[in-house]
Design an enzyme around this catalytic site. Structure first.
Site, short mmCIF file in Angstrom:
data_model
loop_
_atom_site.label_atom_id
_atom_site.label_comp_id
_atom_site.label_asym_id
_atom_site.label_seq_id
_atom_site.Cartn_x
_atom_site.Cartn_y
_atom_site.Cartn_z
N GLU A 398 0.82 -1.21 0.00
CA GLU A 398 0.00 0.00 0.00
C GLU A 398 0.85 1.26 0.00
O GLU A 398 0.54 2.25 -0.68
CB GLU A 398 -0.94 -0.01 1.21
CG GLU A 398 -2.10 -0.98 1.12
CD GLU A 398 -1.74 -2.41 1.47
OE1 GLU A 398 -2.60 -3.30 1.33
OE2 GLU A 398 -0.58 -2.63 1.89
N GLN A 420 -7.83 -2.28 -0.69
CA GLN A 420 -8.74 -3.42 -0.75
C GLN A 420 -9.78 -3.32 0.37
O GLN A 420 -10.96 -3.63 0.17
CB GLN A 420 -7.95 -4.72 -0.66
CG GLN A 420 -8.69 -5.92 -1.17
CD GLN A 420 -7.76 -7.10 -1.38
OE1 GLN A 420 -7.32 -7.71 -0.40
NE2 GLN A 420 -7.45 -7.41 -2.63
N PHE A 421 -9.35 -2.90 1.53
CA PHE A 421 -10.20 -2.54 2.66
C PHE A 421 -9.59 -1.30 3.30
O PHE A 421 -8.36 -1.16 3.35
CB PHE A 421 -10.27 -3.67 3.69
CG PHE A 421 -10.95 -4.91 3.18
CD1 PHE A 421 -12.32 -5.09 3.32
CD2 PHE A 421 -10.22 -5.90 2.55
CE1 PHE A 421 -12.94 -6.23 2.83
CE2 PHE A 421 -10.83 -7.05 2.05
CZ PHE A 421 -12.20 -7.21 2.20
N ASP A 423 -9.13 -0.57 6.20
CA ASP A 423 -8.25 -0.94 7.32
C ASP A 423 -6.79 -1.03 6.87
O ASP A 423 -5.87 -0.73 7.64
CB ASP A 423 -8.66 -2.31 7.89
CG ASP A 423 -10.16 -2.43 8.10
OD1 ASP A 423 -10.58 -2.54 9.26
OD2 ASP A 423 -10.90 -2.43 7.10
N PHE A 424 -6.58 -1.43 5.62
CA PHE A 424 -5.22 -1.65 5.12
C PHE A 424 -4.48 -0.35 4.83
O PHE A 424 -3.29 -0.37 4.53
CB PHE A 424 -5.25 -2.52 3.87
CG PHE A 424 -5.82 -3.90 4.08
CD1 PHE A 424 -6.05 -4.40 5.35
CD2 PHE A 424 -6.15 -4.70 2.99
CE1 PHE A 424 -6.59 -5.68 5.54
CE2 PHE A 424 -6.68 -5.97 3.17
CZ PHE A 424 -6.90 -6.45 4.44
N HIS A 465 -11.19 -5.74 8.92
CA HIS A 465 -11.88 -5.50 7.65
C HIS A 465 -13.17 -4.70 7.86
O HIS A 465 -14.04 -4.71 6.99
CB HIS A 465 -12.24 -6.82 6.96
CG HIS A 465 -11.07 -7.66 6.57
ND1 HIS A 465 -10.36 -8.41 7.48
CD2 HIS A 465 -10.45 -7.83 5.38
CE1 HIS A 465 -9.38 -9.04 6.85
NE2 HIS A 465 -9.40 -8.70 5.58
#
Length: 659
Positions: A398, A420-421, A423-424, A465
């Site tokens: 990321e 992707q989420f 959270d990431f 997530h």
């Protein structure tokens, strides 16, 4: 002493090499005097490393970008950056490159194709990838050079950037100046391999070791390498063996360096050795050298006097605030034409597809976004329409991909980066809040990047997530934050986000993706930032919310049709539409704020404070905040239901109305 092998370089090139090394050396000697006199605040010396900066810069073409570090003054002077502007930069004057907002070499300049560092070191490596990608997409055979020190190779950004460059075969020249110490930490405590160049093997990358104090070797080898890279685009890793003759910065000193090591490297001084070589070869004389020095010193003194003569910066609060963002001239495109019932996820996909059609060089990057279409299938079919050059699967990195987006922006290309989420995003937090957010304020370079953030609970996805982490970014000046609740808003706001030349965090609630439907115009349209939507009109209470909270509020009101409430969907959190909020609160005299994020430090806290400060005399009750409980988000639905504020909102609303 340095041994110079026979060379085919002509006399003019050899003289240029020497003069380009001599100039930063003499500037540094002057700066050290000024530092002791308190006329500059800090200095990071590159004495002993001039051959690297000069050799690399001379090997590159003037329109090829270089991303230097603290100790690369020779890059700036070889690119002919005016001395007055450099001196003004170091003195915090307006004629510098950052309007007194940043110091030393923390700046860039498009005029000279230079992109300065940030103190976190690593992000500039990924930025170089982005610039190189932009040049590749434009069909330009150009090399991008980026510098780091041996200490910086320990950062994760270094490894991510090398991996991305190798996977995408980007023409990036990664230059490691291995000068023996990361501040005071020796290389033996930085890495456990014989040569940093060996790391190239792990990334399938060509790598070379070059004697960094030998000006001829640096220039000849780099010149040959970059010519080859232009013809056959690929990344190349260079380890320059050199030494730092002064402290990390002057206050650090060099007491931690063994005296015999210092003496050994002093004998390899690149400037002195090269001068003696040129004299021995009859290319210059001692008299020539004295004349060179006199001329350069005169230029230095003249530029310094001009910088001193410039008035100190006069603080202007409005200018400071105005320069946080690049001006965005919003162009409204009305929502007209046929409509179709779309889910939130369909509206985002259609909006993204239409933006790709409108901006024919827009790049989408993220994990699994190409053939797979993303984990939520938002980009399904995009590869077939736009090709893999513009719809790019990325490694799991990321941080580097956000930096690539920054590099694309520097080179004039827009990008959308999918987390992707949401959270990431923590893995890419540093380049967002320290690079993208600050870059326009620092040196007038915008970050034309949209970061898509699938977020939120309600789908039993657990602590990694399910977060809705918008408060991390509303706190950071320089970012814009968008959080739609309906398909219509999501499509129009996404179009605006991509048009906006500033970094935008675009939140998309996963639980709403396939559960919320709405009639949406199928043509392209835009919605302005900073305009909240009043979903319902009432007299008793103002409900302020966004994202899934809008639907929770509407569901609650559906159970209590007798409640007369204004329901305000903020839609954008930065910029924030306080005018609509204040106007409603002054009408109803009661306010309740609903957010999915946990309570402390969330957007509801600031909204409550703003209402108290601006509407206090109109209030008939304290402002009420309703949010998730102060725990991480649990997995199982019984615990998730308890965590979320949906059920508690009804009780809080009824209690407020009775106050």
């Amino acid at each position: 002493m340095i041994s110079y092998t026979p060379t085919q370089l002509d006399t003019d090139t050899l003289k240029a090499l020497y003069l380009n090394m001599l100039k930063p050396r003499l500037i540094e000697e002057k700066m050290l005097i000024l530092l002791r006199q308190g006329k500059i605040s800090k200095w990071f010396s590159g004495i002993g490393q001039e051959a690297i900066s000069v050799g690399v810069t001379m090997a590159l073409e003037a329109d090829e970008y270089i991303l230097p570090m603290h100790r690369n003054l020779g890059v700036f002077t070889t690119r002919q950056v005016p001395l007055k502007r450099l001196f003004c930069q170091w003195q915090g004057k307006a004629s510098g490159f950052t309007n007194g907002r940043d110091r030393s070499f923390h700046f860039g300049t498009q005029e000279y194709n230079l992109v300065g560092m940030i103190s976190h070191l690593g992000p500039q490596l990924g930025v170089a990838d982005g610039i190189a990608l932009a040049k590749t997409l434009k069909g330009e055979q150009k090399v991008t050079a980026v510098f780091t020190g041996e200490g910086g190779t320990s950062e994760g950004d270094f490894h991510e950037a090398l991996n991305v460059a190798s996977v995408w075969q980007l023409p990036v020249l990664f230059c490691i100046e291995n000068n023996g110490y990361g501040l005071s930490t020796p290389t033996s405590e930085q890495y456990n391999c014989e040569h940093l160049a060996d790391r190239g093997k792990g990334y399938g990358m060509e790598a070379h070791i070059i004697e960094g104090n030998n000006a001829i070797e640096v220039f000849e080898k780099i010149n040959a390498i970059v010519k080859s890279m232009r013809a056959n685009p690929r990344p190349v890793l260079i380890e320059f063996k050199t030494f730092r003759m002064r402290g990390h910065e002057e206050a650090s000193g060099t007491k931690y360096v063994p005296e015999d090591l210092m003496n050994a490297w002093a004998k390899k001084d690149p400037v002195d050795n090269f001068k003696q070589h040129l004299i021995a070869e009859g290319i210059i004389s001692e008299a020539d050298d004295a004349a060179f020095k006199q001329s350069i010193k005169q230029d230095i003194d003249t530029a310094l006097n001009e910088a001193y003569a410039e008035a100190p910066i006069t603080p202007d609060e409005q200018k400071e605030l105005a320069d946080v963002y690049k001006p965005f001239h919003y162009q409204h495109v009305a929502a007209e034409g046929p409509k179709e019932e779309l889910r939130l996820i369909d509206a985002i996909s259609l909006g993204l597809r239409q933006a790709m059609e409108k901006h024919d060089d827009l790049v989408i990057m993220g994990q699994d976004v190409a053939e797979y279409g993303g984990v939520f299938k938002i980009t399904e079919g995009f590869v077939q329409q736009f090709g893999k050059a513009r719809v790019r699967n990325t490694p799991i990195c990321e941080s580097s991909i956000i930096e690539v987006g920054m590099g694309l922006s520097i080179a004039g290309i827009k990008s959308v980066v999918e987390m992707q989420f949401s959270d990431f995003v923590t893995s890419g937090f540093n380049p967002i809040v320290n690079y993208l957010a600050k870059v326009h304020y620092r040196w007038n370079q915008n970050a034309d990047v949209v970061v898509r953030m699938p977020c939120g609970a309600g789908v039993a996805a657990g602590p990694f997530h399910s977060q809705t982490n918008e408060a991390w970014f509303t706190k950071t000046p320089g970012l814009k934050v968008v959080y739609p609740a309906f398909p219509y808003d999501a499509k129009g706001l996404l179009a605006t986000a991509i048009n906006d030349p500033n970094p935008v965090m675009f939140f998309e609630h996963k639980a709403l993706y396939r559960s919320i439907r709405q009639e949406v115009p199928t043509n392209y349209y835009t919605i302005p930032f900073g305009q909240a939507a009043k979903i319902k009109d009432g007299q008793e209470v103002t409900i302020i919310t966004y994202g899934a909270g809008v639907h929770w509020a509407l569901e609650t009101l559906g159970k209590h049709p007798n409640i007369s409430a204004d329901v305000i969907d903020l839609r954008t959190l930065q910029p924030l539409d306080t005018e609509t909020v204040f106007s409603s609160v002054k009408k109803t005299s009661k306010a309740i704020i609903l957010q999915e994020d946990s309570l402390f430090g969330g957007i509801a806290s600031d909204l409550s404070a703003l209402i108290m400060e601006n509407c206090f005399e109109y209030l008939d009750a304290p402002v009420k905040r309703v949010a998730s409980i102060e725990t991480p988000i649990p997995f199982i639905n019984q615990l998730e239901d308890q965590y979320l504020p949906k059920n508690r909102f009804e009780e809080a609303l009824l209690a407020l109305l009775k106050y």
